[in-house]
Design a protein around this motif. Structure first.
Motif, PDB file in Angstrom:
ATOM      1  N   ILE A  28       0.830  -1.204   0.000  1.00 20.20           N
ATOM      2  CA  ILE A  28       0.000   0.000   0.000  1.00 20.20           C
ATOM      3  C   ILE A  28       0.864   1.254   0.000  1.00 20.20           C
ATOM      4  CG2 ILE A  28      -1.843   1.260   1.163  1.00 20.20           C
ATOM      5  CD1 ILE A  28      -2.679  -1.375   2.480  1.00 20.20           C
ATOM      6  N   PHE A  29       0.671   2.070  -1.019  1.00 23.61           N
ATOM      7  CA  PHE A  29       1.369   3.353  -1.135  1.00 23.61           C
ATOM      8  C   PHE A  29       0.428   4.421  -0.588  1.00 23.61           C
ATOM      9  CE2 PHE A  29       2.878   7.097  -3.557  1.00 23.61           C
ATOM     10  CZ  PHE A  29       4.248   7.020  -3.309  1.00 23.61           C
ATOM     11  N   VAL A  30       0.762   4.976   0.581  1.00 20.14           N
ATOM     12  CA  VAL A  30      -0.099   5.943   1.266  1.00 20.14           C
ATOM     13  C   VAL A  30       0.376   7.353   0.942  1.00 20.14           C
ATOM     14  CG1 VAL A  30      -0.982   6.752   3.484  1.00 20.14           C
ATOM     15  CG2 VAL A  30      -0.530   4.298   3.140  1.00 20.14           C
ATOM     16  N   VAL A  31      -0.499   8.154   0.374  1.00 18.23           N
ATOM     17  CA  VAL A  31      -0.186   9.546   0.044  1.00 18.23           C
ATOM     18  C   VAL A  31      -0.918  10.440   1.035  1.00 18.23           C
ATOM     19  CG1 VAL A  31      -0.265  11.357  -1.713  1.00 18.23           C
ATOM     20  CG2 VAL A  31       0.049   8.959  -2.393  1.00 18.23           C
ATOM     21  N   THR A  32      -0.165  11.282   1.724  1.00 10.38           N
ATOM     22  CA  THR A  32      -0.777  12.137   2.742  1.00 10.38           C
ATOM     23  C   THR A  32       0.075  13.389   2.929  1.00 10.38           C
ATOM     24  OG1 THR A  32      -1.776  12.127   4.944  1.00 10.38           O
ATOM     25  CG2 THR A  32       0.368  11.036   4.729  1.00 10.38           C
ATOM     26  N   ASP A  33      -0.262  14.199   3.907  1.00  9.74           N
ATOM     27  CA  ASP A  33       0.509  15.418   4.161  1.00  9.74           C
ATOM     28  C   ASP A  33       1.060  15.397   5.581  1.00  9.74           C
ATOM     29  OD1 ASP A  33      -1.406  16.888   6.051  1.00  9.74           O
ATOM     30  OD2 ASP A  33      -2.699  16.544   4.319  1.00  9.74           O
ATOM     31  N   PRO A  34       2.025  16.250   5.882  1.00 11.62           N
ATOM     32  CA  PRO A  34       2.667  16.221   7.205  1.00 11.62           C
ATOM     33  C   PRO A  34       1.699  16.403   8.369  1.00 11.62           C
ATOM     34  CG  PRO A  34       3.972  17.536   5.681  1.00 11.62           C
ATOM     35  CD  PRO A  34       2.686  17.212   4.973  1.00 11.62           C
ATOM     36  N   GLU A  54       1.868  -4.356   3.581  1.00 10.12           N
ATOM     37  CA  GLU A  54       3.070  -3.543   3.744  1.00 10.12           C
ATOM     38  C   GLU A  54       2.743  -2.136   3.282  1.00 10.12           C
ATOM     39  OE1 GLU A  54       6.888  -5.063   2.471  1.00 10.12           O
ATOM     40  OE2 GLU A  54       6.018  -7.077   2.282  1.00 10.12           O
ATOM     41  N   GLN A  55       3.277  -1.135   4.002  1.00 11.76           N
ATOM     42  CA  GLN A  55       2.938   0.251   3.673  1.00 11.76           C
ATOM     43  C   GLN A  55       4.188   1.092   3.414  1.00 11.76           C
ATOM     44  OE1 GLN A  55       1.490  -0.588   7.136  1.00 11.76           O
ATOM     45  NE2 GLN A  55      -0.014  -1.747   6.004  1.00 11.76           N
ATOM     46  N   TYR A  56       4.030   2.031   2.485  1.00  8.01           N
ATOM     47  CA  TYR A  56       5.031   3.064   2.245  1.00  8.01           C
ATOM     48  C   TYR A  56       4.297   4.398   2.375  1.00  8.01           C
ATOM     49  CZ  TYR A  56       8.624   5.882  -0.111  1.00  8.01           C
ATOM     50  OH  TYR A  56       9.574   6.834  -0.406  1.00  8.01           O
ATOM     51  N   ILE A  57       4.810   5.272   3.229  1.00  9.73           N
ATOM     52  CA  ILE A  57       4.138   6.564   3.448  1.00  9.73           C
ATOM     53  C   ILE A  57       4.858   7.659   2.680  1.00  9.73           C
ATOM     54  CG2 ILE A  57       3.368   8.251   5.146  1.00  9.73           C
ATOM     55  CD1 ILE A  57       3.465   6.057   7.243  1.00  9.73           C
ATOM     56  N   PHE A  58       4.132   8.281   1.757  1.00 17.51           N
ATOM     57  CA  PHE A  58       4.648   9.444   1.037  1.00 17.51           C
ATOM     58  C   PHE A  58       3.917  10.661   1.595  1.00 17.51           C
ATOM     59  CE2 PHE A  58       4.858  12.607  -2.283  1.00 17.51           C
ATOM     60  CZ  PHE A  58       6.153  12.484  -2.785  1.00 17.51           C
ATOM     61  N   SER A  59       4.617  11.477   2.383  1.00 17.75           N
ATOM     62  CA  SER A  59       3.944  12.572   3.095  1.00 17.75           C
ATOM     63  C   SER A  59       4.501  13.945   2.738  1.00 17.75           C
ATOM     64  CB  SER A  59       4.051  12.355   4.608  1.00 17.75           C
ATOM     65  OG  SER A  59       5.412  12.329   5.018  1.00 17.75           O
ATOM     66  N   ASN A  60       5.091  14.064   1.565  1.00 17.74           N
ATOM     67  CA  ASN A  60       5.685  15.343   1.156  1.00 17.74           C
ATOM     68  C   ASN A  60       4.682  16.296   0.520  1.00 17.74           C
ATOM     69  OD1 ASN A  60       7.985  14.055   1.957  1.00 17.74           O
ATOM     70  ND2 ASN A  60       8.933  13.946  -0.058  1.00 17.74           N
ATOM     71  N   ILE A  61       3.404  16.042   0.716  1.00 17.79           N
ATOM     72  CA  ILE A  61       2.369  16.847   0.064  1.00 17.79           C
ATOM     73  C   ILE A  61       2.276  18.239   0.691  1.00 17.79           C
ATOM     74  CG2 ILE A  61      -0.069  16.970  -0.540  1.00 17.79           C
ATOM     75  CD1 ILE A  61       1.541  14.732  -1.940  1.00 17.79           C
ATOM     76  N   VAL A  62       2.194  19.230  -0.168  1.00 18.81           N
ATOM     77  CA  VAL A  62       1.999  20.619   0.263  1.00 18.81           C
ATOM     78  C   VAL A  62       0.755  21.157  -0.448  1.00 18.81           C
ATOM     79  CG1 VAL A  62       4.444  21.043   0.705  1.00 18.81           C
ATOM     80  CG2 VAL A  62       3.518  21.454  -1.587  1.00 18.81           C
ATOM     81  N   PRO A  63       0.166  22.238   0.040  1.00 19.09           N
ATOM     82  CA  PRO A  63      -0.994  22.810  -0.656  1.00 19.09           C
ATOM     83  C   PRO A  63      -0.664  23.133  -2.109  1.00 19.09           C
ATOM     84  CG  PRO A  63      -0.758  23.783   1.519  1.00 19.09           C
ATOM     85  CD  PRO A  63       0.466  22.953   1.303  1.00 19.09           C
ATOM     86  N   ASP A  64      -1.641  22.926  -2.990  1.00 18.42           N
ATOM     87  CA  ASP A  64      -1.439  23.146  -4.420  1.00 18.42           C
ATOM     88  C   ASP A  64      -0.195  22.393  -4.890  1.00 18.42           C
ATOM     89  OD1 ASP A  64      -3.628  24.962  -4.450  1.00 18.42           O
ATOM     90  OD2 ASP A  64      -2.297  26.549  -3.741  1.00 18.42           O
TER      91      ASP A  64
END
Length: 380
Positions: A28-34, A54-64
């Motif tokens: 599971i590729f999880v896309v989220t923000d800090p 199994e999870q990978y967290i991608f949390s580098n999301i910023v507005p826009d």
């Protein structure tokens, strides 16, 4: 001939997050923000995911979300070899995940990965749309992407996730919902199905947005606004949007104003432009667009003995709602200087005319019309 496809399975109401317990043996590729990480809200996700995943967290999301972040996400998605994407967060997280999914398919030639969207704000409706908005920070431009390949297979609407949203964000995102629904209702592509979705969303916003704003723990109001956001998203996924969003995509980036707030600032001015509304009590003929706005007024129980009165009633009701939400109603209140407006308005007008959303606006604008709207927004 119109074709309407609703491809996203929607799980809604309290306890909807429990749907996650059904996913097993996935990468599971999880896309989220800090913020979702820092606040601990991410734990509501992990508490329900089975140990076999199994999870990978991608949390580098910023507005826009900018193009660079999407590119980074595509690379991480491919390296992890994910077979499920879960986006949890506001519109930025979901939009970024949609773009990652699209480019992973086109660039990495990955198969169609299942995608679950879990919104934590009630605004964009991104969980049920084929749209994603990505930014070019250097050029201060937002690019709307449109592709059915980005549609989530599932959307989870759990009101528990929006209880902690601050009141000013509740206001901004709620007005985004209203703008989506109104633009869908008057779009050149509107039909009976989209009308029903948009009309219900509009009613829910007027009934429940002030309650959600005044008391974040009002779970009924939170649930109704979550549903309104989804309904409006389904409506504009059928019809596209209009000039309001066409201007907002460009002006929001230029003036650094949040998307929902930018839409709110524009809304009454765009309605008056589309309806060709002029103050006073003249007997001039009203346009078919004005009649559509008057139908909205009637559905809300507002005074609408004729089309012109209906437009006036709707504009006044929106202004009253904005006051209830303590929202700014002019660019000046948002800190925009007149010199900044004068320098940017021609470029904003040209960008808005090229924006894909403007194509389905019910009245065809010229650059001068958009400049006039921007001028009115400054201190009306």
């Amino acid at each position: 001939m119109d074709k309407i496809s609703i491809k996203t399975d929607i799980y809604l109401g309290q306890g909807a997050l429990d749907r996650l317990t059904d996913w097993r043996n996935r990468r599971i590729f999880v896309v989220t923000d800090p913020f979702i990480i820092k606040s601990g809200m991410i734990n509501m996700l992990f508490e329900r995911l089975h140990d076999s995943n199994e999870q990978y967290i991608f949390s580098n999301i910023v507005p826009d979300p900018p193009v660079e972040v999407v590119t980074e996400g595509v690379e991480a998605l491919g390296a992890f070899q994910a077979d499920l994407i879960i986006a949890i967060g506001g519109g930025s997280a979901i939009d970024a995940a949609k773009a990652m999914k699209l480019f992973a398919q086109k660039i990495l030639k990955q198969h169609d990965i299942p995608f679950v969207a879990i919104p934590t704000t009630s605004g964009t409706g991104s969980e049920v749309t084929s749209f994603s908005v990505i930014s070019d920070k250097e050029k201060n431009i937002k690019y709307p992407l449109v592709s059915d390949d980005m549609l989530p297979q599932e959307a989870i609407l759990d009101p528990e996730l929006v209880k902690s949203v601050p009141n000013f964000i509740t206001a901004d995102t709620g007005m985004d919902v209203l703008t989506h629904a109104i633009e869908a209702y008057v779009s050149t592509k509107a039909n009976d199905i989209s009308d029903a979705l948009a009309e219900k969303a509009i009613k829910l916003v007027f009934a429940y947005l002030p309650r959600a704003y005044n008391d974040g723990n009002d779970l009924e109001a939170r649930e109704k606004m979550h549903n309104a956001s989804c309904l409006a998203g389904m409506a504009f996924n059928i019809t596209s949007l209009g000039l309001n969003h066409g201007i907002a995509h460009v002006a929001g980036a230029k003036f650094k104003i949040a998307h929902g707030r930018m839409n709110s600032l524009l809304l009454t001015h765009v309605i008056e432009f589309n309806a060709d509304y002029k103050p006073g009590y003249g007997r001039e003929e009203s346009s078919a667009v004005a009649a559509r706005y008057a139908e909205i007024s009637k559905s809300l129980g507002l005074s609408a003995p004729n089309a012109k009165s209906g437009v006036r009633s709707l504009v006044q009701a929106i202004k009253q709602l904005q006051k209830q939400l303590q929202m700014p109603q002019t660019l000046r209140e948002c800190g925009v200087e007149i010199s900044t407006l004068e320098k940017m308005r021609e470029g904003i007008a040209e960008g808005a005319l090229q924006d894909g959303c403007t194509a389905t606006n019910p009245r065809v604008p010229a650059a001068a019309d958009i400049v006039e709207i921007l001028n009115k927004m400054f201190q009306s």
